[in-house]
Design a protein around this motif. Sequence first.
Motif, PDB file in Angstrom:
ATOM      1  N   ASN A  64      -6.022   6.775  -3.092  1.00  0.00           N
ATOM      2  CA  ASN A  64      -5.079   7.738  -2.533  1.00  0.00           C
ATOM      3  C   ASN A  64      -4.910   8.944  -3.444  1.00  0.00           C
ATOM      4  O   ASN A  64      -4.876  10.087  -2.969  1.00  0.00           O
ATOM      5  N   ALA A  65      -4.804   8.699  -4.754  1.00  0.00           N
ATOM      6  CA  ALA A  65      -4.608   9.803  -5.691  1.00  0.00           C
ATOM      7  C   ALA A  65      -5.755  10.804  -5.609  1.00  0.00           C
ATOM      8  O   ALA A  65      -5.542  12.023  -5.673  1.00  0.00           O
ATOM      9  N   GLU A  66      -6.980  10.310  -5.458  1.00  0.00           N
ATOM     10  CA  GLU A  66      -8.117  11.211  -5.309  1.00  0.00           C
ATOM     11  C   GLU A  66      -8.048  11.957  -3.985  1.00  0.00           C
ATOM     12  O   GLU A  66      -8.294  13.173  -3.924  1.00  0.00           O
ATOM     13  N   SER A  67      -7.677  11.264  -2.928  1.00  0.00           N
ATOM     14  CA  SER A  67      -7.687  11.877  -1.597  1.00  0.00           C
ATOM     15  C   SER A  67      -6.661  12.997  -1.471  1.00  0.00           C
ATOM     16  O   SER A  67      -6.867  13.946  -0.701  1.00  0.00           O
ATOM     17  N   ILE A  68      -5.560  12.917  -2.212  1.00  0.00           N
ATOM     18  CA  ILE A  68      -4.529  13.960  -2.121  1.00  0.00           C
ATOM     19  C   ILE A  68      -4.719  15.054  -3.167  1.00  0.00           C
ATOM     20  O   ILE A  68      -3.941  16.006  -3.219  1.00  0.00           O
ATOM     21  N   GLY A  69      -5.736  14.938  -4.007  1.00  0.00           N
ATOM     22  CA  GLY A  69      -6.052  16.013  -4.928  1.00  0.00           C
ATOM     23  C   GLY A  69      -5.488  15.898  -6.318  1.00  0.00           C
ATOM     24  O   GLY A  69      -5.493  16.883  -7.067  1.00  0.00           O
ATOM     25  N   LEU A  70      -5.017  14.703  -6.714  1.00  0.00           N
ATOM     26  CA  LEU A  70      -4.510  14.545  -8.077  1.00  0.00           C
ATOM     27  C   LEU A  70      -5.648  14.551  -9.093  1.00  0.00           C
ATOM     28  O   LEU A  70      -5.455  14.970 -10.237  1.00  0.00           O
ATOM     29  N   ASP A  99       0.821  -1.205   0.000  1.00  0.00           N
ATOM     30  CA  ASP A  99       0.000   0.000   0.000  1.00  0.00           C
ATOM     31  C   ASP A  99       0.858   1.260   0.000  1.00  0.00           C
ATOM     32  O   ASP A  99       0.479   2.279  -0.608  1.00  0.00           O
ATOM     33  N   ALA A 100       2.009   1.208   0.663  1.00  0.00           N
ATOM     34  CA  ALA A 100       2.913   2.361   0.646  1.00  0.00           C
ATOM     35  C   ALA A 100       3.395   2.641  -0.775  1.00  0.00           C
ATOM     36  O   ALA A 100       3.496   3.807  -1.200  1.00  0.00           O
ATOM     37  N   PHE A 101       3.676   1.598  -1.522  1.00  0.00           N
ATOM     38  CA  PHE A 101       4.070   1.735  -2.932  1.00  0.00           C
ATOM     39  C   PHE A 101       2.953   2.368  -3.748  1.00  0.00           C
ATOM     40  O   PHE A 101       3.179   3.328  -4.506  1.00  0.00           O
ATOM     41  N   LEU A 102       1.741   1.871  -3.591  1.00  0.00           N
ATOM     42  CA  LEU A 102       0.624   2.399  -4.355  1.00  0.00           C
ATOM     43  C   LEU A 102       0.358   3.866  -4.007  1.00  0.00           C
ATOM     44  O   LEU A 102       0.063   4.684  -4.891  1.00  0.00           O
ATOM     45  N   GLU A 103       0.453   4.195  -2.732  1.00  0.00           N
ATOM     46  CA  GLU A 103       0.250   5.578  -2.311  1.00  0.00           C
ATOM     47  C   GLU A 103       1.355   6.488  -2.835  1.00  0.00           C
ATOM     48  O   GLU A 103       1.100   7.628  -3.256  1.00  0.00           O
ATOM     49  N   ALA A 104       2.579   5.990  -2.830  1.00  0.00           N
ATOM     50  CA  ALA A 104       3.695   6.788  -3.326  1.00  0.00           C
ATOM     51  C   ALA A 104       3.565   7.076  -4.813  1.00  0.00           C
ATOM     52  O   ALA A 104       4.017   8.136  -5.288  1.00  0.00           O
ATOM     53  N   MET A 105       2.947   6.160  -5.573  1.00  0.00           N
ATOM     54  CA  MET A 105       2.730   6.438  -6.994  1.00  0.00           C
ATOM     55  C   MET A 105       1.830   7.654  -7.175  1.00  0.00           C
ATOM     56  O   MET A 105       2.104   8.536  -8.007  1.00  0.00           O
ATOM     57  N   GLY A 106       0.742   7.715  -6.404  1.00  0.00           N
ATOM     58  CA  GLY A 106      -0.130   8.874  -6.494  1.00  0.00           C
ATOM     59  C   GLY A 106       0.567  10.146  -6.054  1.00  0.00           C
ATOM     60  O   GLY A 106       0.407  11.212  -6.669  1.00  0.00           O
ATOM     61  N   ASP A 107       1.354  10.049  -4.987  1.00  0.00           N
ATOM     62  CA  ASP A 107       2.114  11.207  -4.509  1.00  0.00           C
ATOM     63  C   ASP A 107       3.053  11.734  -5.592  1.00  0.00           C
ATOM     64  O   ASP A 107       3.124  12.945  -5.842  1.00  0.00           O
ATOM     65  N   ALA A 108       3.787  10.824  -6.214  1.00  0.00           N
ATOM     66  CA  ALA A 108       4.741  11.221  -7.251  1.00  0.00           C
ATOM     67  C   ALA A 108       4.014  11.790  -8.464  1.00  0.00           C
ATOM     68  O   ALA A 108       4.467  12.761  -9.084  1.00  0.00           O
ATOM     69  N   GLY A 109       2.870  11.195  -8.813  1.00  0.00           N
ATOM     70  CA  GLY A 109       2.090  11.726  -9.918  1.00  0.00           C
ATOM     71  C   GLY A 109       1.608  13.136  -9.650  1.00  0.00           C
ATOM     72  O   GLY A 109       1.620  13.999 -10.541  1.00  0.00           O
ATOM     73  N   LYS A 110       1.195  13.412  -8.417  1.00  0.00           N
ATOM     74  CA  LYS A 110       0.760  14.757  -8.068  1.00  0.00           C
ATOM     75  C   LYS A 110       1.922  15.744  -8.146  1.00  0.00           C
ATOM     76  O   LYS A 110       1.746  16.898  -8.578  1.00  0.00           O
ATOM     77  N   ALA A 111       3.106  15.310  -7.745  1.00  0.00           N
ATOM     78  CA  ALA A 111       4.276  16.183  -7.839  1.00  0.00           C
ATOM     79  C   ALA A 111       4.531  16.605  -9.275  1.00  0.00           C
ATOM     80  O   ALA A 111       4.826  17.774  -9.564  1.00  0.00           O
ATOM     81  N   VAL A 112       4.431  15.649 -10.195  1.00  0.00           N
ATOM     82  CA  VAL A 112       4.638  15.944 -11.618  1.00  0.00           C
ATOM     83  C   VAL A 112       3.560  16.893 -12.125  1.00  0.00           C
ATOM     84  O   VAL A 112       3.850  17.894 -12.794  1.00  0.00           O
ATOM     85  N   SER A 113       2.304  16.602 -11.810  1.00  0.00           N
ATOM     86  CA  SER A 113       1.199  17.444 -12.260  1.00  0.00           C
ATOM     87  C   SER A 113       1.323  18.858 -11.707  1.00  0.00           C
ATOM     88  O   SER A 113       1.145  19.849 -12.433  1.00  0.00           O
TER      89      SER A 113
END
Length: 355
Positions: free
Chosen positions: A337-343, A244-258
């Motif tokens: 996770n991606a939705e929850s962090i605003g991606l 789950d940490a891996f999956l969450e980190a993908m969304g985090d990294a995607g948001k950083a790029v966006s």
Amino acid sequence: MRKRILAMAAAGTLAAAVLVGCSGGEAGIPAETAAGAETSPVGAETLTVNSGQEIPLASLEHLTDSEEAPEVYFISDITPESLMEIYQALDWAPEGKVAVKLSTGEPPASNYLQPELIGDLVQSVNGTIVECNTAYGGSRAETAMHYQVAEDHGFTEIADVQILDENGSMSIPVEGGTRLTEDFVGAAFADYDSYLVLSHFKGHAMAGYGGAIKNISIGLGSSEGKSWIHTGGTGKSGIMGDQDAFLEAMGDAGKAVSDYLGSGERITYISVLNRLSIDCDCDGNPAEPDIHDLGIMASDNPVALDQACIDLASQAEGSESLMARIEDRNGIHTLENAESIGLGSREYRLVSLDQ
């Protein structure tokens, strides 16, 4: 261009589908501005995919008629012409130097997007194809070998190619992430002003599925950045860690790029749903697909696009193996996770470009 705006009422009942007429060959207009256009209601209750199967709209779990939801475009043909058409429907104008992010594909037999399919689109935006080295070995772990793969797979025949981390990494901030406070992308990431993200939607041995979010997180991560994501921000080598940490980190990294690209203004996404194996293009010998080709989807919202791809694929004949792979790896958690962090939003409005 004529497009069908397909929507579901909040309670799950079918709303009217509409044909919107656009003159002069323009890319189209959003649903919320369509009131002044000449429209005619149609009784569509299904979406016909590339294989000819009719998918009931009521089965698409996150389809909505809310005007607040992002649009996801669909076209059933998988041709260079249809790829251009769906890109034009996005009505996105890249600024400056344009990067086209895709997977160059692991040899010898992965299901990467073929240069013959994407060449016209890549050239129309004067794009440079960009990729980063892998963190798991293989033929694309070192820059020189990776350039050779790009040549062998025909990408250098349609555009310039750059391996973004051939000179290492750069750090970009993660705002409001669940696991990460920084993301490590290829050092040349900032050399480009706009990113067109071309993804092959399919399964993935570790993430469950691969689509737009994976393409801008793991895909744009440098070799050490890929490990950083895989380990949930605890290490810069290796690819094993808490799932789950891996999956969450993908969304985090995607948001950083966006966020880095003008809060999403300078990046857009197209996903091709063909050769839907349970295995990713990073697998040189993937399992044969059980699902027939579905079509192409596109959006300026990566969360909505990935969710729409999953919704559609889940209803296709032969989807059992792919959906079992996604469920086994808890792949939906990437979207949660991606939705929850605003991606982005998991709910979407569906716009069909089919006549």
